[in-house]
Design a protein around this motif. Structure first.
Motif, short mmCIF file in Angstrom:
data_model
loop_
_atom_site.label_atom_id
_atom_site.label_comp_id
_atom_site.label_asym_id
_atom_site.label_seq_id
_atom_site.Cartn_x
_atom_site.Cartn_y
_atom_site.Cartn_z
N UNK A 1 -4.89 59.13 -20.16
CA UNK A 1 -3.51 59.32 -19.69
C UNK A 1 -3.52 59.88 -18.27
N UNK A 2 -3.81 58.99 -17.30
CA UNK A 2 -3.96 59.44 -15.93
C UNK A 2 -2.63 59.82 -15.29
N UNK A 3 -1.54 59.23 -15.76
CA UNK A 3 -0.22 59.60 -15.23
C UNK A 3 0.11 61.04 -15.61
N UNK A 4 -0.13 61.39 -16.87
CA UNK A 4 0.12 62.77 -17.30
C UNK A 4 -0.80 63.74 -16.58
N UNK A 5 -2.05 63.31 -16.35
CA UNK A 5 -2.99 64.17 -15.64
C UNK A 5 -2.50 64.46 -14.23
N UNK A 6 -1.95 63.45 -13.57
CA UNK A 6 -1.43 63.65 -12.22
C UNK A 6 -0.22 64.58 -12.22
N UNK A 7 0.61 64.47 -13.24
CA UNK A 7 1.81 65.32 -13.32
C UNK A 7 1.44 66.78 -13.55
N UNK A 8 0.43 67.01 -14.39
CA UNK A 8 0.17 68.37 -14.86
C UNK A 8 -1.12 68.98 -14.33
N UNK A 9 -1.89 68.23 -13.58
CA UNK A 9 -3.10 68.78 -12.99
C UNK A 9 -4.23 69.04 -13.97
N UNK A 10 -4.30 68.23 -15.03
CA UNK A 10 -5.40 68.39 -15.98
C UNK A 10 -6.58 67.50 -15.58
N UNK A 11 -7.69 67.68 -16.24
CA UNK A 11 -8.91 66.95 -15.89
C UNK A 11 -8.90 65.52 -16.44
N UNK A 12 -9.69 64.66 -15.80
CA UNK A 12 -9.77 63.26 -16.22
C UNK A 12 -11.23 62.79 -16.26
N UNK A 13 -12.13 63.66 -16.64
CA UNK A 13 -13.54 63.27 -16.64
C UNK A 13 -13.87 62.44 -17.87
N UNK A 14 -14.65 61.39 -17.65
CA UNK A 14 -15.06 60.50 -18.72
C UNK A 14 -16.35 59.81 -18.35
N UNK A 15 -16.47 58.54 -18.73
CA UNK A 15 -17.72 57.80 -18.56
C UNK A 15 -18.26 57.85 -17.14
N UNK A 16 -17.42 57.71 -16.13
CA UNK A 16 -17.89 57.63 -14.75
C UNK A 16 -18.58 58.91 -14.31
N UNK A 17 -18.19 60.04 -14.89
CA UNK A 17 -18.76 61.31 -14.47
C UNK A 17 -20.10 61.62 -15.15
N UNK A 18 -20.50 60.82 -16.12
CA UNK A 18 -21.77 61.09 -16.82
C UNK A 18 -22.59 59.82 -17.03
N UNK A 19 -22.29 58.78 -16.26
CA UNK A 19 -22.90 57.47 -16.48
C UNK A 19 -24.28 57.38 -15.86
N UNK A 20 -25.23 58.12 -16.45
CA UNK A 20 -26.59 58.11 -15.92
C UNK A 20 -27.58 57.90 -17.05
N UNK A 21 -28.75 57.41 -16.68
CA UNK A 21 -29.80 57.23 -17.67
C UNK A 21 -30.26 58.57 -18.23
N UNK A 22 -30.22 59.63 -17.43
CA UNK A 22 -30.63 60.95 -17.91
C UNK A 22 -29.72 61.43 -19.04
N UNK A 23 -28.40 61.27 -18.86
CA UNK A 23 -27.47 61.66 -19.93
C UNK A 23 -27.68 60.79 -21.16
#
Length: 310
Positions: free
Chosen positions: A242-264
């Motif tokens: 819910x990126x629209x709600x995140x923009x309205x309320x300043x909550x986090x939006x971390x998901x696959x892109x932030x941990x997309x590594x072979x190490x993880x």
């Protein structure tokens, strides 16, 4: 020749084809993998509709699929870490490389592969990357720690079913919002199940027996606002959808892109191998039934992942 899923235009499942294609050839730093399992994800359904076409334009016809597990068939030049016959899991980027894992063979960058432990089932290995790294990033984003009370919306889904286990392993009391048919599974994994629907805020407060410290939203549909209503501070709310709600309320939006590594990925599959993390499999489909697999995904309320097994 080999089989691969292709889509010929944007618009949905009608554009999906299983076609005969030339067997791919790995280049420098690449590995050819004979696919044994490839998980499907909501993002791929969105790709089919053209939702991401502006940001990630595809050259049509295009392949589809990121999650992959299989056996090394051939290695390209400058690949020292893998040999023919080794069992691996990893990921590939459809739009960057012009290929996808929904195929009998796929070329993968060697840096995006890890070895599959012998005790990890193919379906679990092939379904782990997208959902697992999203769950890992979301739990990390909200700072789950010993003694916290954490709510996960969509607690039995592909991402949610892994997020609840990771949060529980971190020492939190975890409340999982899910359909009642999944409550027994959640209870078996040490999660407190809470039904969806009207009055959910009161049910969460009763189950928590105090304040809620963090909230992970894998569903959308107003759960960011619910977390705020429960008194969770924006910095400890993460939504992967819910990126629209995140923009309205300043909550986090971390998901696959932030941990997309072979190490993880290696860390996650290590947990699976040790019995610390279960990858629930809702259903498996052969490659020729890829449309049926996507239709199953679209029905929702699934437990864990749906997997193609070429």
């Amino acid at each position: 020749m080999s089989k691969a899923v292709r889509f010929t235009e944007y618009g949905g499942l009608a554009a999906l084809r299983v076609e005969e294609v030339a067997r791919p050839v790995p280049g420098a730093g690449q590995v050819l993998v004979r696919v044994r399992a490839a998980g499907i994800n909501p993002v791929e359904a969105a790709i089919l509709t053209g939702f991401f076409a502006e940001h990630w334009p595809a050259t049509l016809p295009a392949g589809l699929g990121s999650d992959v597990a299989g056996v090394v068939e051939e290695v390209g030049a400058d690949v020292a870490g893998f040999g023919v016959g080794e069992e691996v899991l990893g990921f590939t980027h459809t739009f960057e490389l012009g290929r996808g894992s929904f195929a009998e063979f796929v070329v993968v960058e060697a840096a995006e592969l890890v070895r599959k432990p012998a005790g990890v089932p193919w379906e679990a290995a092939g379904a782990l990357f997208v959902a697992g790294t999203a769950a890992y990033a979301a739990v990390r984003a909200v700072g789950v720690a010993e003694g916290d009370t954490v709510v996960v919306a969509g607690a039995a889904g592909g991402v949610g079913s892994l997020a609840v286990q990771l949060a529980r392993e971190a020492g939190a009391t975890v409340l999982g919002l899910a359909s009642e048919r999944h409550h027994a599974w959640l209870t078996d994994h040490g999660i407190v199940p809470v039904p969806y629907g009207p009055g959910v805020a009161d049910r969460i407060r009763a189950a928590a027996g105090g304040k809620v410290d963090a909230f992970v939203d894998t569903v959308g549909e107003g759960y960011v606002e619910l977390a705020l209503e429960l008194g969770v501070v924006p910095d400890r709310i993460d939504t992967i959808i819910d990126f629209a709600a995140a923009a309205r309320h300043g909550v986090r939006t971390e998901g696959n892109l932030q941990a997309a590594t072979a190490d993880v990925l290696a860390e996650l599959v290590g947990r699976v191998d040790k019995g610390l993390l279960e990858v629930p499999i809702e259903a498996s489909y052969p490659l020729d039934r890829v449309r049926d697999a996507f239709e199953h995904l679209a029905r929702g309320h699934n437990r864990g992942k749906i997997v193609l097994v070429p």
